[in-house]
Design a protein around this motif. Structure first.
Motif, PDB file in Angstrom:
ATOM      1  N   ILE A 190       0.850  -1.192   0.000  1.00 34.77           N
ATOM      2  CA  ILE A 190       0.000   0.000   0.000  1.00 34.77           C
ATOM      3  C   ILE A 190       0.888   1.245   0.000  1.00 34.77           C
ATOM      4  N   PRO A 191       0.614   2.202  -0.880  1.00 31.11           N
ATOM      5  CA  PRO A 191       1.432   3.422  -0.882  1.00 31.11           C
ATOM      6  C   PRO A 191       1.081   4.338   0.305  1.00 31.11           C
ATOM      7  N   TYR A 192       2.092   5.038   0.781  1.00 28.75           N
ATOM      8  CA  TYR A 192       1.888   6.027   1.837  1.00 28.75           C
ATOM      9  C   TYR A 192       2.825   7.193   1.580  1.00 28.75           C
ATOM     10  N   LYS A 193       2.565   8.313   2.237  1.00 32.01           N
ATOM     11  CA  LYS A 193       3.372   9.519   2.042  1.00 32.01           C
ATOM     12  C   LYS A 193       4.324   9.700   3.217  1.00 32.01           C
ATOM     13  N   THR A 194       5.538  10.178   2.923  1.00 35.41           N
ATOM     14  CA  THR A 194       6.522  10.455   3.954  1.00 35.41           C
ATOM     15  C   THR A 194       7.403  11.620   3.528  1.00 35.41           C
ATOM     16  N   LYS A 195       8.004  12.275   4.504  1.00 30.31           N
ATOM     17  CA  LYS A 195       8.928  13.373   4.239  1.00 30.31           C
ATOM     18  C   LYS A 195      10.331  12.943   4.648  1.00 30.31           C
ATOM     19  N   ALA A 196      11.341  13.558   4.036  1.00 29.00           N
ATOM     20  CA  ALA A 196      12.723  13.253   4.382  1.00 29.00           C
ATOM     21  C   ALA A 196      12.964  13.574   5.850  1.00 29.00           C
ATOM     22  N   ASP A 197      13.707  12.706   6.524  1.00 28.83           N
ATOM     23  CA  ASP A 197      13.968  12.910   7.936  1.00 28.83           C
ATOM     24  C   ASP A 197      15.234  12.188   8.374  1.00 28.83           C
ATOM     25  N   THR A 198      15.675  12.499   9.571  1.00 30.89           N
ATOM     26  CA  THR A 198      16.724  11.746  10.242  1.00 30.89           C
ATOM     27  C   THR A 198      16.190  11.381  11.613  1.00 30.89           C
ATOM     28  N   ALA A 199      16.544  10.208  12.091  1.00 32.96           N
ATOM     29  CA  ALA A 199      16.032   9.749  13.377  1.00 32.96           C
ATOM     30  C   ALA A 199      17.180   9.233  14.243  1.00 32.96           C
ATOM     31  N   TYR A 200      17.023   9.433  15.532  1.00 35.95           N
ATOM     32  CA  TYR A 200      18.026   9.012  16.511  1.00 35.95           C
ATOM     33  C   TYR A 200      17.311   8.423  17.714  1.00 35.95           C
ATOM     34  N   ILE A 201      17.943   7.452  18.358  1.00 36.66           N
ATOM     35  CA  ILE A 201      17.375   6.847  19.561  1.00 36.66           C
ATOM     36  C   ILE A 201      18.303   7.146  20.734  1.00 36.66           C
ATOM     37  N   PHE A 202      17.726   7.773  21.762  1.00 38.96           N
ATOM     38  CA  PHE A 202      18.476   8.152  22.949  1.00 38.96           C
ATOM     39  C   PHE A 202      17.973   7.376  24.165  1.00 38.96           C
ATOM     40  N   PRO A 203      18.840   6.597  24.827  1.00 34.91           N
ATOM     41  CA  PRO A 203      18.411   5.990  26.086  1.00 34.91           C
ATOM     42  C   PRO A 203      18.271   7.078  27.139  1.00 34.91           C
ATOM     43  N   PHE A 204      17.366   6.883  28.084  1.00 36.84           N
ATOM     44  CA  PHE A 204      17.242   7.863  29.167  1.00 36.84           C
ATOM     45  C   PHE A 204      16.889   7.165  30.468  1.00 36.84           C
ATOM     46  N   GLY A 205      17.209   7.852  31.560  1.00 40.22           N
ATOM     47  CA  GLY A 205      16.951   7.295  32.881  1.00 40.22           C
ATOM     48  C   GLY A 205      16.380   8.335  33.816  1.00 40.22           C
ATOM     49  N   ARG A 206      16.225   7.937  35.053  1.00 37.60           N
ATOM     50  CA  ARG A 206      15.656   8.773  36.102  1.00 37.60           C
ATOM     51  C   ARG A 206      16.643   9.868  36.488  1.00 37.60           C
ATOM     52  N   ILE A 207      16.128  11.064  36.709  1.00 41.40           N
ATOM     53  CA  ILE A 207      16.932  12.156  37.245  1.00 41.40           C
ATOM     54  C   ILE A 207      16.220  12.674  38.498  1.00 41.40           C
ATOM     55  N   THR A 208      16.912  13.459  39.299  1.00 37.20           N
ATOM     56  CA  THR A 208      16.342  13.944  40.561  1.00 37.20           C
ATOM     57  C   THR A 208      15.035  14.697  40.339  1.00 37.20           C
ATOM     58  N   ALA A 209      15.005  15.570  39.341  1.00 38.31           N
ATOM     59  CA  ALA A 209      13.809  16.377  39.090  1.00 38.31           C
ATOM     60  C   ALA A 209      12.644  15.551  38.550  1.00 38.31           C
ATOM     61  N   ASN A 210      12.943  14.446  37.879  1.00 39.26           N
ATOM     62  CA  ASN A 210      11.901  13.593  37.278  1.00 39.26           C
ATOM     63  C   ASN A 210      12.156  12.151  37.696  1.00 39.26           C
ATOM     64  N   ALA A 211      11.626  11.781  38.851  1.00 39.85           N
ATOM     65  CA  ALA A 211      11.923  10.472  39.429  1.00 39.85           C
ATOM     66  C   ALA A 211      11.111   9.333  38.826  1.00 39.85           C
ATOM     67  N   THR A 212      10.019   9.644  38.111  1.00 40.26           N
ATOM     68  CA  THR A 212       9.211   8.573  37.513  1.00 40.26           C
ATOM     69  C   THR A 212       9.334   8.611  35.989  1.00 40.26           C
ATOM     70  N   TYR A 213       9.005   7.492  35.390  1.00 38.42           N
ATOM     71  CA  TYR A 213       9.059   7.378  33.926  1.00 38.42           C
ATOM     72  C   TYR A 213       8.138   8.410  33.273  1.00 38.42           C
ATOM     73  N   SER A 214       6.929   8.566  33.796  1.00 36.26           N
ATOM     74  CA  SER A 214       5.983   9.505  33.176  1.00 36.26           C
ATOM     75  C   SER A 214       6.463  10.949  33.292  1.00 36.26           C
ATOM     76  N   GLU A 215       7.074  11.313  34.413  1.00 35.21           N
ATOM     77  CA  GLU A 215       7.608  12.671  34.569  1.00 35.21           C
ATOM     78  C   GLU A 215       8.760  12.926  33.603  1.00 35.21           C
ATOM     79  N   GLN A 216       9.644  11.952  33.493  1.00 32.00           N
ATOM     80  CA  GLN A 216      10.804  12.106  32.606  1.00 32.00           C
ATOM     81  C   GLN A 216      10.358  12.142  31.140  1.00 32.00           C
ATOM     82  N   LYS A 217       9.389  11.331  30.803  1.00 35.41           N
ATOM     83  CA  LYS A 217       8.822  11.338  29.445  1.00 35.41           C
ATOM     84  C   LYS A 217       8.244  12.711  29.104  1.00 35.41           C
ATOM     85  N   ALA A 218       7.478  13.263  30.018  1.00 36.26           N
ATOM     86  CA  ALA A 218       6.852  14.575  29.803  1.00 36.26           C
ATOM     87  C   ALA A 218       7.912  15.664  29.645  1.00 36.26           C
TER      88      ALA A 218
END
Length: 191
Positions: free
Chosen positions: A141-169
């Motif tokens: 099936i055809p679909y539309k896309t635009k040129a892009d570059t993508a990167y994956i960054f691991p992340f963890g808990r920090i003092t200001a954002n102790a939960t996954y949902s806080e850090q995600k936000a």
């Protein structure tokens, strides 16, 4: 499996006669349809290859330390994980940095846990202005896309954002505020 395949999986499920029960054999989808292409791929009858361009190869992997979300907020224990050299130099493009992602240089007392996978932010920088049509190798099936570059960054808990949902936000807010057209999706931690 990814959410984008939910409708195809449901279609395969509904091909099965009601009299055969949930464990019954799914009949073949009609030949020449996107559903048949997907069914063949899912059954392993077709091997689909997505070759990477040289510029998207991850290169060398660097060891880093992060604090997992599965540990108590007061814990200072860090786990060793990796980040690609290609992604490591691109934090600023998305308004991120090592402090915002909770990335530290690895210490000798950091834990190397077999099977641990850190939470990851998959960031996309859309550089194209015009959408081009591409045909899905999976369904045809055809679909539309635009040129892009993508990167994956691991992340963890920090003092200001102790939960996954806080850090995600917090990461979402930084990526959204970055210049240009950016997007981010998240992969949860596996502990």
């Amino acid at each position: 499996m990814a959410k984008r395949f939910n409708n195809l999986d449901a279609a395969l499920k509904y091909l099965r006669p009601t009299s055969s029960g949930e464990d019954g054999v799914v009949p073949d989808a009609p030949a020449g349809t996107p559903l048949k292409k997907y069914q063949d791929w899912k059954a392993g009858k077709v091997d689909i290859d997505y070759p990477r361009s040289a510029s998207s190869n991850p290169g060398k992997f660097e060891k880093i330390g992060i604090k997992p979300f599965a540990l108590p907020a007061a814990s200072t224990v860090e786990y060793v994980t990796t980040i690609s050299a290609r992604a490591q130099g691109q934090y600023a493009l998305f308004g991120l940095g090592t402090a915002a992602l909770g990335i530290e240089a690895p210490d000798s007392d950091d834990i190397v846990a077999v099977g641990y996978k850190p939470a990851k932010a998959s960031c996309r920088n859309i550089t194209g202005t015009t959408a081009t049509s591409v045909t899905s190798k999976l369904t045809g099936i055809p679909y539309k896309t635009k040129a892009d570059t993508a990167y994956i960054f691991p992340f963890g808990r920090i003092t200001a954002n102790a939960t996954y949902s806080e850090q995600k936000a917090a990461i979402l807010a930084l990526v959204t505020a970055a210049a240009g057209t950016k997007s981010v999706s998240f992969i949860p931690e596996k502990f």
